[in-house]
Structure formats: C-alpha cells, structure tokens
Design a protein around this motif. Structure first.
Motif, short mmCIF file in Angstrom:
data_model
loop_
_atom_site.label_atom_id
_atom_site.label_comp_id
_atom_site.label_asym_id
_atom_site.label_seq_id
_atom_site.Cartn_x
_atom_site.Cartn_y
_atom_site.Cartn_z
N THR A 296 4.10 3.65 3.55
CA THR A 296 3.28 4.72 3.00
C THR A 296 3.80 5.18 1.65
N SER A 356 3.31 -6.20 5.38
CA SER A 356 2.66 -4.91 5.62
C SER A 356 1.17 -5.00 5.31
N VAL A 357 0.35 -4.87 6.34
CA VAL A 357 -1.10 -4.86 6.13
C VAL A 357 -1.49 -3.70 5.23
N GLN A 358 -0.83 -2.56 5.42
CA GLN A 358 -1.14 -1.37 4.63
C GLN A 358 -0.94 -1.63 3.13
N ARG A 361 -3.58 -4.12 1.66
CA ARG A 361 -4.91 -3.51 1.47
C ARG A 361 -4.93 -2.61 0.24
N ARG A 362 -3.87 -1.81 0.07
CA ARG A 362 -3.83 -0.92 -1.09
C ARG A 362 -3.67 -1.72 -2.38
N ASP A 403 -5.22 -10.16 11.68
CA ASP A 403 -4.52 -9.35 10.70
C ASP A 403 -4.83 -9.79 9.28
N VAL A 406 -8.02 -8.22 8.25
CA VAL A 406 -7.81 -6.80 7.93
C VAL A 406 -7.08 -6.66 6.59
N ASP A 411 -8.62 -0.90 0.64
CA ASP A 411 -8.43 0.41 1.24
C ASP A 411 -7.51 1.21 0.33
N GLY A 414 -4.52 2.49 2.07
CA GLY A 414 -3.70 1.51 2.76
C GLY A 414 -4.26 1.23 4.14
N LEU A 415 -4.19 2.20 4.99
CA LEU A 415 -4.84 2.14 6.31
C LEU A 415 -5.53 3.48 6.51
N SER A 418 -11.66 1.58 5.13
CA SER A 418 -12.01 0.25 4.66
C SER A 418 -13.19 0.32 3.71
#
Length: 424
Positions: A296, A356-358, A361-362, A403, A406, A411, A414-415, A418
């Motif tokens: 984060t 890290s998916v978060q 995405r960011r 994953d 995703v 995003d 991050g999470l 979407s």
C-alpha cells in the motif's frame, strides 16, 4: 549570497540574548529604576532558577526528538531522507529560543538583589516571562511538526519538492505542439576545436547544480562553447572529466569554471527532478521488501510519481543547452530523456513488486494515464512500449491464471476499484 548554516541559528539566538543581558539590565537600572513590582527577592530567585534549569531539560527533550526523527526516517523510509528532517529550520529555531530563554534567565538571576539592593528588575522579569511563553509555544509547534513523519506527509513533501524543481527548470510545451509526432531532438552543431579540458580533483562530491548564467558569461567572453560531461546528481571522483571547452580564443579561468559548478556532499533537489523520483522509488521498494511487505505504501508512492511524470510529460526536456543574449550556443550539459524518467520511476518498482497484484494494477493505471496525458507522440509510444513490458512481466510472473487476469486490470487504488481490462 549563501545562506547561514542552520547549526549557527541557535548561536545567533544565544548571542542576541547575551547582548540583551549585557545592555538591558544596565539601562533598566539607570533609567527605569522607578518601575518596580511586588515580587519578593526569594520568589524571583526561585522563578529564574526554575526557568533556566527547565530550559536545559527541554533542550534535552528536543535533542531526543531530533534523534528519534532521524533514526525513524532512516529505518522506515530511506537513509537519504535523513538530511531532509535534520535540516528542518523549526528544530534549530526552537533550540535557539530555548538557549535565549536559558541565557537571559541567568542574567536576570544575576541582577536580582544586586549588591543587596532588594530590587527585582521589572522589565527583565517580564522579558523572561515572554521568553518562557514563546518557548512553550515553540515546543508545542515542534511536537506538532512530528506529523510530517506520517507516510502520506513524507510523500507529499517529496512530491512538492519535485514539482517546484519541474516548474523552475522545464518550460511547458505549447498547446499547438502537443500533437507533434516527434519528441525532443538534438540537432548537431559545430563546436569547433577542443581547446581546454577540466578534470575534477579532490574527495568525492556530488554535483548539486550549475550556475548556468556564469558559465554562459565565461564562454561568451572567450567566444567558446562549454560542454559539461557530468550531469546534476552525479558523483565526481578523482580525475573525472568535468567539462570541455571548444573554440575558445583564450583559456577560461579554471577557478571561475569550478565556482560555477556547485558541489555538495550529497544530492539535493536543486536542478535535479530525478532526486525526488529517486526518493519516492526508494520508499516504494523498501515497502515492497520481504522484511516490510507493505504494498500500500508503494501504491501511495506511485501516486506522487504519476503526478511528477504527468507534469514532466507536458514540458520540454531538451533544456541541456544555454545561449547568450545574441542567440549563440554557449553551454551544453547532459539532461535526462523521457525514457530515463520512465526507467527511474518504474523499473525497480516493477521488479520488486512483481509478486504484488496491488502494485501491478496501480502501475498499469499510472502508465495508461500517462499514455493519454503526455504531450508528444514519441513519449506516448515510449509509455505504450513500457505497458507491453509490464504485460510481459505479469505473464512471466508466478501468478496463476486468475491472478494474472486480475493483475492486468487498471486500478488507481491498487485493490479497490477495477477499471478497464487489458489483455496480456
């Protein structure tokens, strides 16, 4: 004119207090003796003693706060942030106020019941009270300033420094040029024969900034072009080639050339927008380390990085040349390209955040936003290539199929929310 070192600030307060303690009580005794109050000598002595001893205790507390601040910033964020907290002027002014209160309290103590007169100086007593109140206010404000240690405030302060440098260094691209298909290009110029070189000699130092006006004047006076080989933020070591002079009718004074290149023991924000990005990336990758595991914070760092890159993307980056009043080229110095900024901003975060998916995405959201916001087609194409590289990284990651789907979504949180889905 060079500003006074911060460490001298408390000394200035103390010297002022000593001067006031030398002059004011004598003036008070000579001309204002008729003004008195009813505080007893014993009470006054106890009051001045308590104030002077209390200031020493508060000074110790302030020192402890400074030590904890430095230690916390080095461990939690980045060792390179220590200088930003240590150079906080509020800390030095607070110490100076404490020193002044301590010193003048001792002076008032010495002038109380001087020569067995039984007199307590009125105006000195009032001044000690005022200094005591100001000291309490300064201490409260210093404690309040510790709010800067919160991560969002640290990131905001670094981002603000970067935005200030960008505004000062890079002119905006005209709106009618935003649709151009080419980015900045360097046209070849005839520099003339090389007539002089200058190498650095001494302990390792970092280039903090160039005095561009001084270098242009020196080059103009000799009819020359100065080509600097090292950029702002680079470390100079023994025998590093610093600059070359071309086409000079006479040799330029080396001391004057060196004075125009400002050196420091560490990088600064002056003329160096890369440094703000470097600090933000440092915080992000430290947060992504296995010991911290805080994606984060990396996402919050990307918020500031995106803002800086959007501003850079709308400005001319081909500012590594300076001309004299007649339009003749006099100075060439290295500056980062748009690709350099992209690599600095995202390469390490992409590598350390690959699990890290978060973060993925960011990061995708940042890049897609940049591809729509930058001013030239060449820069947009560079961002699109980086998106392809990000897709490749996600495809080769340890994520399972779900994953990966995703991770390929945009995003901004991050999470959390979407947006559009991008195919790998």
């Amino acid at each position: 004119m060079r500003s006074m070192p911060l460490w001298l600030t408390p000394m200035v307060y103390m010297a002022t207090s000593v001067a006031a303690g030398t002059i004011l009580p004598r003036l008070e005794q000579a001309y204002l003796g008729a003004y008195t109050h009813h505080m007893s000598v014993g009470a006054a002595l106890a009051f001045f003693s308590a104030v002077s001893s209390g200031m020493i205790a508060l000074t110790g507390i302030v020192f402890a706060i400074a030590f904890v601040t430095v230690q916390f910033s080095a461990v939690a964020y980045s060792p390179r942030l220590v200088i930003m907290f240590v150079n906080n002027p509020a800390l030095y002014h607070t110490l100076g106020i404490f020193f002044a209160t301590f010193t003048y309290s001792l002076v008032a103590l010495a002038w109380t019941d001087r020569g067995g007169s039984g007199i307590v100086p009125l105006f000195s007593t009032m001044l000690v009270v005022v200094l005591l109140v100001v000291s309490m206010l300064a201490f409260s404000l210093l404690i309040r300033s510790l709010d800067i240690l919160q991560i969002h405030n640290v990131l905001r302060v670094i981002g603000a420094q970067g935005r200030a440098v960008i505004r000062a260094m890079f002119p905006r691209i005209a709106d009618n040029a935003s649709a151009g298909g080419q980015d900045e290009t360097e046209t070849a110029v005839a520099l003339g024969a090389q007539t002089q070189t200058l190498s650095y000699s001494g302990e390792p130092r970092v280039i903090a900034r160039f005095d561009i006006d001084a270098l242009v004047r020196l080059a103009q006076g000799a009819g020359a072009v100065v080509v600097i080989e090292c950029g702002v933020g680079e470390t100079l070591v023994e025998d590093t080639m610093l600059l070359r002079v071309h086409g000079a009718a006479q040799s330029l004074p080396e001391r004057a050339l060196m004075r125009a290149v400002h050196l420091s023991t560490s990088r600064t924000f002056e003329q160096d927008p890369k440094y703000a990005i470097r600090l933000l990336v440092d915080i992000a990758i430290r947060a992504l380390s296995p010991a911290v595991n805080d994606p984060t914070t990396a996402v919050q760092a990307l918020d500031q990085i995106e803002d800086l890159l959007r501003r850079l993307g709308r400005r001319r980056l081909d500012t590594g040349r300076a001309r004299d009043a007649g339009g003749a080229l006099r100075l060439i110095f290295p500056t980062p390209t748009w690709q350099d900024y992209l690599a600095l901003s995202f390469d390490e975060i992409r590598q350390f955040g690959a699990t890290s998916v978060q973060v993925m995405r960011r990061l995708r959201s940042v890049l897609v936003g940049l591809s729509e916001a930058v001013a030239t087609e060449a820069r947009r194409e560079a961002v699109r290539r980086y998106i392809d590289h990000l897709n490749l990284s996600v495809g080769r990651s340890a994520f399972d199929d779900q994953d990966q789907v995703v991770a390929l979504e945009e995003d901004r949180q991050g999470l959390g929310l979407s947006r559009k889905r991008r195919d790998a």
